[in-house]
Design a protein around this motif. Structure first.
Motif, PDB file in Angstrom:
ATOM      1  N   UNK A  35      28.722  35.156  56.275  1.00  0.00           N
ATOM      2  CA  UNK A  35      30.195  35.073  55.894  1.00  0.00           C
ATOM      3  C   UNK A  35      30.536  34.282  54.794  1.00  0.00           C
ATOM      4  N   UNK A  36      31.110  34.518  54.008  1.00  0.00           N
ATOM      5  CA  UNK A  36      31.210  32.601  52.824  1.00  0.00           C
ATOM      6  C   UNK A  36      32.364  33.121  52.202  1.00  0.00           C
ATOM      7  N   UNK A  37      33.480  32.001  52.108  1.00  0.00           N
ATOM      8  CA  UNK A  37      34.912  32.448  52.224  1.00  0.00           C
ATOM      9  C   UNK A  37      34.475  31.805  49.960  1.00  0.00           C
ATOM     10  N   UNK A  38      36.019  32.365  49.583  1.00  0.00           N
ATOM     11  CA  UNK A  38      36.631  32.127  48.490  1.00  0.00           C
ATOM     12  C   UNK A  38      36.859  31.222  48.135  1.00  0.00           C
ATOM     13  N   UNK A  39      37.803  30.983  47.525  1.00  0.00           N
ATOM     14  CA  UNK A  39      38.990  30.174  46.790  1.00  0.00           C
ATOM     15  C   UNK A  39      39.574  31.304  46.147  1.00  0.00           C
ATOM     16  N   UNK A  40      40.794  30.855  46.032  1.00  0.00           N
ATOM     17  CA  UNK A  40      42.171  31.798  45.334  1.00  0.00           C
ATOM     18  C   UNK A  40      41.643  32.101  44.203  1.00  0.00           C
ATOM     19  N   UNK A  41      41.000  32.433  43.815  1.00  0.00           N
ATOM     20  CA  UNK A  41      40.398  32.934  42.385  1.00  0.00           C
ATOM     21  C   UNK A  41      38.936  33.131  42.156  1.00  0.00           C
ATOM     22  N   UNK A  58      38.393  36.800  51.095  1.00  0.00           N
ATOM     23  CA  UNK A  58      39.474  36.461  49.810  1.00  0.00           C
ATOM     24  C   UNK A  58      40.318  35.634  50.791  1.00  0.00           C
ATOM     25  N   UNK A  59      41.074  34.555  50.867  1.00  0.00           N
ATOM     26  CA  UNK A  59      41.971  34.011  51.353  1.00  0.00           C
ATOM     27  C   UNK A  59      43.952  34.898  51.289  1.00  0.00           C
ATOM     28  N   UNK A  60      44.125  35.078  52.242  1.00  0.00           N
ATOM     29  CA  UNK A  60      45.659  35.976  51.839  1.00  0.00           C
ATOM     30  C   UNK A  60      46.468  36.017  50.792  1.00  0.00           C
ATOM     31  N   UNK A  61      47.126  36.566  50.213  1.00  0.00           N
ATOM     32  CA  UNK A  61      47.749  36.951  49.398  1.00  0.00           C
ATOM     33  C   UNK A  61      47.489  36.205  47.741  1.00  0.00           C
ATOM     34  N   UNK A  62      46.339  35.990  47.598  1.00  0.00           N
ATOM     35  CA  UNK A  62      45.317  36.600  46.342  1.00  0.00           C
ATOM     36  C   UNK A  62      45.003  37.142  45.808  1.00  0.00           C
ATOM     37  N   UNK A  63      45.585  37.429  44.404  1.00  0.00           N
ATOM     38  CA  UNK A  63      45.327  38.497  44.000  1.00  0.00           C
ATOM     39  C   UNK A  63      43.800  38.417  42.806  1.00  0.00           C
ATOM     40  N   UNK A  64      44.071  37.421  42.905  1.00  0.00           N
ATOM     41  CA  UNK A  64      42.622  37.030  42.017  1.00  0.00           C
ATOM     42  C   UNK A  64      43.219  36.884  40.223  1.00  0.00           C
ATOM     43  N   UNK A  65      42.051  35.964  38.935  1.00  0.00           N
ATOM     44  CA  UNK A  65      43.002  35.576  38.754  1.00  0.00           C
ATOM     45  C   UNK A  65      43.277  37.314  37.344  1.00  0.00           C
ATOM     46  N   UNK A  72      35.625  38.683  38.040  1.00  0.00           N
ATOM     47  CA  UNK A  72      35.120  38.247  39.236  1.00  0.00           C
ATOM     48  C   UNK A  72      34.115  38.345  40.309  1.00  0.00           C
ATOM     49  N   UNK A  73      34.853  39.707  40.308  1.00  0.00           N
ATOM     50  CA  UNK A  73      33.672  40.662  41.405  1.00  0.00           C
ATOM     51  C   UNK A  73      32.658  40.778  40.799  1.00  0.00           C
ATOM     52  N   UNK A  74      32.349  41.129  39.297  1.00  0.00           N
ATOM     53  CA  UNK A  74      31.329  40.914  38.561  1.00  0.00           C
ATOM     54  C   UNK A  74      30.384  40.146  38.938  1.00  0.00           C
ATOM     55  N   UNK A  75      30.689  38.740  38.491  1.00  0.00           N
ATOM     56  CA  UNK A  75      30.096  37.482  39.175  1.00  0.00           C
ATOM     57  C   UNK A  75      29.610  37.758  40.601  1.00  0.00           C
ATOM     58  N   UNK A  76      30.594  38.178  41.463  1.00  0.00           N
ATOM     59  CA  UNK A  76      30.338  38.020  42.719  1.00  0.00           C
ATOM     60  C   UNK A  76      29.404  38.608  42.956  1.00  0.00           C
ATOM     61  N   UNK A  77      29.211  40.341  42.702  1.00  0.00           N
ATOM     62  CA  UNK A  77      27.831  40.956  43.137  1.00  0.00           C
ATOM     63  C   UNK A  77      26.680  40.270  42.349  1.00  0.00           C
ATOM     64  N   UNK A  78      26.718  39.812  40.930  1.00  0.00           N
ATOM     65  CA  UNK A  78      25.962  39.283  40.567  1.00  0.00           C
ATOM     66  C   UNK A  78      24.779  37.697  41.155  1.00  0.00           C
ATOM     67  N   UNK A  79      25.889  37.407  42.211  1.00  0.00           N
ATOM     68  CA  UNK A  79      25.027  36.061  42.968  1.00  0.00           C
ATOM     69  C   UNK A  79      24.753  37.053  43.918  1.00  0.00           C
ATOM     70  N   UNK A  80      25.079  38.057  44.090  1.00  0.00           N
ATOM     71  CA  UNK A  80      24.087  38.539  45.771  1.00  0.00           C
ATOM     72  C   UNK A  80      25.118  39.239  46.731  1.00  0.00           C
ATOM     73  N   UNK A  81      25.803  39.497  46.487  1.00  0.00           N
ATOM     74  CA  UNK A  81      27.574  39.120  47.223  1.00  0.00           C
ATOM     75  C   UNK A  81      27.423  41.184  47.920  1.00  0.00           C
ATOM     76  N   UNK A  82      27.435  41.473  49.135  1.00  0.00           N
ATOM     77  CA  UNK A  82      27.064  42.684  49.514  1.00  0.00           C
ATOM     78  C   UNK A  82      29.151  42.874  49.160  1.00  0.00           C
ATOM     79  N   UNK A  83      29.448  42.633  49.990  1.00  0.00           N
ATOM     80  CA  UNK A  83      31.149  43.258  49.358  1.00  0.00           C
ATOM     81  C   UNK A  83      32.521  42.131  49.616  1.00  0.00           C
ATOM     82  N   UNK A  84      33.744  42.521  49.341  1.00  0.00           N
ATOM     83  CA  UNK A  84      34.806  41.041  49.654  1.00  0.00           C
ATOM     84  C   UNK A  84      35.496  42.124  50.549  1.00  0.00           C
TER      85      UNK A  84
END
Length: 657
Positions: A35-41, A58-65, A72-84
């Motif tokens: 489990x890895x935390x993300x910032x509000x972006x 992803x923190x509460x209330x963050x709708x992303x950039x 941003x989701x594609x970058x996460x997938x590219x780093x091996x993230x299985x789900x958000x």
């Protein structure tokens, strides 16, 4: 490890797909290992580092950039993230949910939200606790499986319990499919027991694993999720097949793979043990065959068969036979092993084919090493080569009888001596004795008795030698122990043993159905083996009857003072009533029912009185055999039975009615 199914399905669900996530691939088998935390972006720490099998929180209330959510989701997938996973905070709502769902669909990355409102830290803690629980459960499952596998290996059991445990742990249907041809082996192949209906239509894949072209395989057909693993090192392999109605999480996949390895390790000890058991059974069957050769006079065949198994045991000119009787309900094979350890390689140990409690030990010893059979033995005869068996019979309930030294051609006689010694051994503190038994009747009759015996048995000389030896040895055992016991001892069926006995008795002019006739035939056989007692003045000699004919049995018996004296000593423990009972029993050819009816008593009472008489005389009277003959001769010699009960074909006497 966790899968998305562990988080989003079942009673323990803590996450759900965002808004149903229409169009987004909901791969329930995706693995969550961290489990890895993300910032509000929606960015992970450590730019560029791989986060394989990670759940990004992803923190509460963050709708992303704005405008960059898909990127941003594609970058996460590219780093091996299985789900958000999106934290919802106290409000429980996701800002711009439709835009996030559309971005998830475009990026092909599952986006999840908590079932109950929670912040990022709380959500991360929930997932970590679930991950720790799954890891702990996986370790416990592997531990249970390995412990059971080790226990099965120590105990030499089949893998059935391991398969049942695997099925319970995985919630699956599990089977070990044998290495024979399967359903995909081509047209005309007969289906075997090892085939499994769960694999219908997938026989070719099963064959690939079975033949070693693939070590493992997985398939999904409708609601069936199948894993196949080859076991063992050599093809064709037994195949471990496991089927679930739900996708296989990695920890259960690993458990199935581990089980396949353990089954392979278990298989070889089991095969070795099975081969060892088969070898042991074959060896014991060979030992029984050697004993049976000896019992029917096939000494040359016995020596040839025994030499590779027990070198030197039968190359001596003779030896002793010992009969070790096991305690009630004792493991006879274990007693046989103890006998082998005691005597080493200097003897042949055989499980008696006739009595389930007896172990027979064939011990080499020159026939001149002990007192001559039939002569009065020295007081306290030594055990000789059977001495090591004294340690075996120290265990409670065991006894052993030992014969004197005999040539191997008289192994049946040695067995009889050892068998009789058992009765004495039961009454001695040492529980092992050498047969003494007193001087037999055949040794007390004058030398002319041998001439009578040769005349009685002369018709047998016209038979072919090989057939004669087989018939005579079987007959002698049948006379001594009954046809059923003798049949097991020489390895034939009871009918065959009975036919051989009947044929020999017909050749000798005797009737198998008469107890007295059976005793006459046994006496004739014994007269050919025992040395004669010195003749007393006036006793019949070698010339026989006037006119040159052979002597007659009745005068030989009645004219022998030593035989009459021994008969009196033999019957001394019995009172007059018991002697009368035995006389009636002999006259009825040993039939208890007829004896009881003639004396007006109940059959059970008659049988009990015969048992008591046999115990007093040291002879088993209610069993067919030589004990009955000893009683008959004693009664005839002492006048308890008329001598006319004996039929003598040599004298041409009329057969008694």
């Amino acid at each position: 490890m966790l899968t998305l199914y562990d988080l989003t399905g079942g009673a323990g669900q803590i996450l759900r797909h965002l808004g149903g996530a229409a169009g987004v691939r909901q791969d329930a088998a995706r693995v969550i290992g961290r489990v890895e935390p993300c910032d509000d972006r929606w960015r992970l720490a450590g730019a560029g580092a791989r986060m394989r099998e990670a759940l990004a929180v992803v923190p509460a209330g963050s709708a992303g950039p704005p405008g960059e959510l898909t990127a941003a989701l594609r970058k996460l997938a590219g780093r091996g993230v299985a789900a958000v996973a999106l934290a919802t905070g106290d409000g429980g709502a996701v800002p711009e949910e439709e835009r996030v769902a559309a971005a998830a669909h475009a990026a092909g990355l599952p986006v999840l939200v908590p079932v109950s409102p929670c912040g990022a830290a709380e959500l991360q803690a929930l997932v970590l606790r679930r991950l720790a629980g799954v890891l702990r459960e996986g370790v416990e499952q592997r531990d249970r499986l390995l412990r059971l596998s080790a226990r099965l290996e120590r105990q030499g059991e089949d893998p059935g319990r391991l398969l049942r445990l695997l099925a319970d742990e995985c919630g699956a249907r599990v089977r070990l499919i044998g290495p024979g041809p399967g359903p995909g082996s081509g047209p005309g192949t007969r289906k075997r027991e090892e085939e499994w209906e769960e694999l219908d239509g997938h026989g070719r894949l099963l064959d690939r694993v079975r033949d070693g072209r693939a070590h493992a395989a997985a398939l999904t057909a409708g609601e069936r999720h199948v894993l196949l693993h080859a076991t063992g090192a050599e093809a064709p392999h037994p195949v471990l097949a496991a089927v679930r109605s739900e996708p296989w999480p990695p920890r259960l996949r690993d458990l199935v793979a581990l089980s396949a390895g353990q089954l392979g390790l278990l298989r070889h000890p089991l095969e070795r043990r099975a081969a060892g058991r088969r070898l042991r059974r074959t060896e014991m069957a060979l030992r029984v065959s050697i004993l049976q050769y000896l019992m029917v006079g096939g000494v040359a065949a016995a020596v040839r068969a025994a030499e590779p198994l027990a070198p030197g045991v039968l190359t001596a000119d003779g030896g002793r036979l010992a009969v070790v009787e096991c305690a009630a309900a004792e493991d006879r094979a274990g007693v046989a092993r103890e006998c082998e350890e005691a005597v080493g390689k200097r003897a042949l140990v055989v499980l008696c084919p006739a009595d389930d409690r007896h172990v027979i030990v064939v011990l080499p010893e020159p026939s001149g090493a002990g007192p001559e059979s039939g002569a009065d033995p020295d007081p306290g005869p030594e055990l000789g080569s059977a001495a090591p068996l004294a340690f075996v019979v120290r265990a409670p309930g065991r006894v052993a009888g030992v014969s004197g030294p005999e040539p191997w051609s008289r192994a049946a006689r040695a067995y009889e001596s050892a068998f009789r010694a058992l009765a004495t051994a039961r009454q001695t503190p040492e529980r092992i004795t050498v047969h003494t038994g007193g001087t037999p009747l055949a040794a007390l009759l004058p030398a002319a008795a041998g001439q009578w015996a040769r005349a009685l048995l002369e018709p047998l000389e016209r038979l072919p030698a090989e057939q004669r030896d087989q018939l005579v040895h079987t007959t002698r055992l049948a006379l001594g122990y009954g046809t059923a016991f003798a049949a097991r001892l020489v390895g034939v069926d009871r009918t065959t043993a009975g036919k051989r006995l009947s044929l020999v008795m017909r050749q000798a002019g005797l009737d198998r159905g008469r107890l007295a006739d059976r005793a006459v035939l046994e006496l004739a056989f014994r007269l050919g083996e025992h040395p004669r007692a010195p003749e007393e003045p006036g006793e019949p000699g070698e010339p026989g009857e006037p006119g040159g004919g052979p002597p007659r049995l009745r005068p030989l018996l009645l004219g022998s003072g030593p035989a009459r004296q021994q008969a009196e000593r033999f019957l001394e423990p019995l009172d007059t009533a018991t002697r009368d009972l035995l006389a009636a029993w002999i006259a009825a050819d040993g039939a208890v029912g007829r004896t009881a009816a003639g004396l007006g008593m109940h059959r059970n009472s008659c049988s009990q009185r015969l048992d008591r008489a046999g115990a007093a005389l040291g002879r088993p009277l209610t069993q067919p055999g030589a004990g009955c003959h000893d009683v008959l001769w004693a009664l005839v010699l002492t006048g308890g039975l008329p001598v006319e009960i004996l039929h003598d074909p040599v004298a041409g006497d009329p057969r008694p009615g």
